[in-house]
Design a protein around this motif. Structure first.
Motif, mmCIF file in Angstrom:
data_model
loop_
_atom_site.group_PDB
_atom_site.id
_atom_site.type_symbol
_atom_site.label_atom_id
_atom_site.label_comp_id
_atom_site.label_asym_id
_atom_site.label_seq_id
_atom_site.Cartn_x
_atom_site.Cartn_y
_atom_site.Cartn_z
ATOM 1 N N CYS A 185 -6.899 4.446 -7.083
ATOM 2 C CA CYS A 185 -5.921 4.199 -6.026
ATOM 3 C C CYS A 185 -6.603 3.694 -4.752
ATOM 4 N N ILE A 186 -7.729 4.286 -4.410
ATOM 5 C CA ILE A 186 -8.432 3.876 -3.193
ATOM 6 C C ILE A 186 -8.954 2.458 -3.332
ATOM 7 N N GLU A 187 -9.497 2.132 -4.505
ATOM 8 C CA GLU A 187 -9.976 0.760 -4.725
ATOM 9 C C GLU A 187 -8.836 -0.253 -4.624
ATOM 10 N N GLU A 188 -7.643 0.167 -4.999
ATOM 11 C CA GLU A 188 -6.474 -0.718 -4.924
ATOM 12 C C GLU A 188 -5.886 -0.802 -3.518
ATOM 13 N N GLY A 189 -6.459 -0.059 -2.563
ATOM 14 C CA GLY A 189 -6.036 -0.164 -1.168
ATOM 15 C C GLY A 189 -5.041 0.874 -0.708
ATOM 16 N N HIS A 190 -4.792 1.890 -1.520
ATOM 17 C CA HIS A 190 -3.857 2.938 -1.130
ATOM 18 C C HIS A 190 -4.574 4.032 -0.335
ATOM 19 N N ASP A 191 -3.831 4.733 0.506
ATOM 20 C CA ASP A 191 -4.369 5.890 1.226
ATOM 21 C C ASP A 191 -4.170 7.136 0.371
ATOM 22 N N ASN B 169 0.833 -1.194 0.000
ATOM 23 C CA ASN B 169 0.000 0.000 0.000
ATOM 24 C C ASN B 169 0.866 1.243 0.000
ATOM 25 N N LYS B 170 0.436 2.269 -0.722
ATOM 26 C CA LYS B 170 1.163 3.516 -0.832
ATOM 27 C C LYS B 170 0.374 4.646 -0.203
ATOM 28 N N SER B 171 1.088 5.693 0.193
ATOM 29 C CA SER B 171 0.460 6.921 0.652
ATOM 30 C C SER B 171 0.513 7.918 -0.497
ATOM 31 N N ILE B 172 -0.658 8.258 -1.011
ATOM 32 C CA ILE B 172 -0.772 9.114 -2.193
ATOM 33 C C ILE B 172 -1.051 10.546 -1.758
ATOM 34 N N GLY B 173 -0.355 11.501 -2.348
ATOM 35 C CA GLY B 173 -0.595 12.911 -2.067
ATOM 36 C C GLY B 173 -1.116 13.630 -3.298
ATOM 37 N N ILE B 174 -2.309 14.208 -3.181
ATOM 38 C CA ILE B 174 -2.868 15.055 -4.237
ATOM 39 C C ILE B 174 -2.672 16.495 -3.763
ATOM 40 N N ASN C 253 4.299 8.784 -0.632
ATOM 41 C CA ASN C 253 5.136 8.032 -1.564
ATOM 42 C C ASN C 253 4.981 8.471 -3.016
ATOM 43 N N ILE C 254 3.746 8.845 -3.383
ATOM 44 C CA ILE C 254 3.445 9.215 -4.765
ATOM 45 C C ILE C 254 2.671 10.535 -4.752
#
Length: 225
Positions: free
Chosen positions: A27-33, A3-8, A106-107
């Motif tokens: 991303c959320i469906e894939e389990g990322h925050d 799982n990754k931590s995504i920043g918008i 992370n992204i």
């Protein structure tokens, strides 16, 4: 899959759904925050007599949008709308750095650095500085996205030319439905910030990649660890 931590990281409420709504849902469906940082209200330059209640209401709408998307954390800063070039860039960088560190990002997805909107320019520049690849950095990827009513107005030799496409066919209807929560920010077709224009762009970007609908990005940095 880790799982990754995504920043918008964007300038204004509605930028997140216009440019990144499909990817957020994916991303959320894939389990990322997914975590969102808004750096300005995006309101005062478009409305006369903007007051505190208007800004509070827009933030409530943005929080409702985040909830509908499934975003984990949503933060707001108070830089002046369409005047972010009047404040020290370092001030913006520090807010972005704080966000990145707080949520161990992370992204990152952010604005194209040649958008017509000056706030988008400043946010993009601040993100690149705040996420410079120093030892110990957790950031692996940075993407520039396109925001209708800004990216398409770049001068001809700096037009947005994507190199990465995300399939959002299964998310497009939901993206458009959530976009309508920002009803006061939307315009009638053929304005670029209309529901039809957003759908059309998704279909055009999809056709460029052999897909029915896509969001397109410029992959700015990709660090493999």
């Amino acid at each position: 899959m880790n799982n990754k931590s995504i920043g918008i990281i964007v300038a204004h409420p509605d930028d997140e759904i216009l440019g990144f709504g499909g990817v957020i849902l994916k991303c959320i469906e894939e389990g990322h925050d997914v975590n969102i940082l808004f750096l300005s209200t995006g309101l005062s330059s478009r409305k006369n007599n903007t007051n505190k209640d208007d800004i509070i209401n827009l933030r409530k709408i943005a929080l409702n949008v985040s909830k509908a998307l499934g975003v984990k954390n949503t933060l707001f800063e108070n830089f002046p709308d369409n005047q972010m070039d009047t404040v020290p860039l370092l001030s913006v960088i520090k807010k972005v750095e704080s966000f990145i560190h707080k949520y161990k990002i992370n992204i990152i997805y952010t604005h194209y650095n040649n958008d017509m909107n000056i706030d988008h320019n400043i946010v993009s520049k601040a993100v690149l500085t705040a996420s410079r690849p120093l030892p110990g950095s957790l950031i692996q990827k940075i993407y520039f996205g396109e925001t209708l009513s800004s990216s398409e107005y770049s001068i001809f030799n700096k037009r947005f030319l994507p190199n990465t496409y995300f399939d959002i066919e299964k998310y497009l209807s939901k993206k458009l439905s959530i976009l309508n929560l920002y009803k006061d920010e939307l315009r009638e077709w053929p304005h670029p910030r209309s529901e039809k224009a957003v759908r059309n762009l998704a279909e055009v970007r999809g056709s460029e990649a052999g897909l029915k609908a896509a969001e397109a990005f410029i992959l700015v940095r990709n660090i493999k660890k």
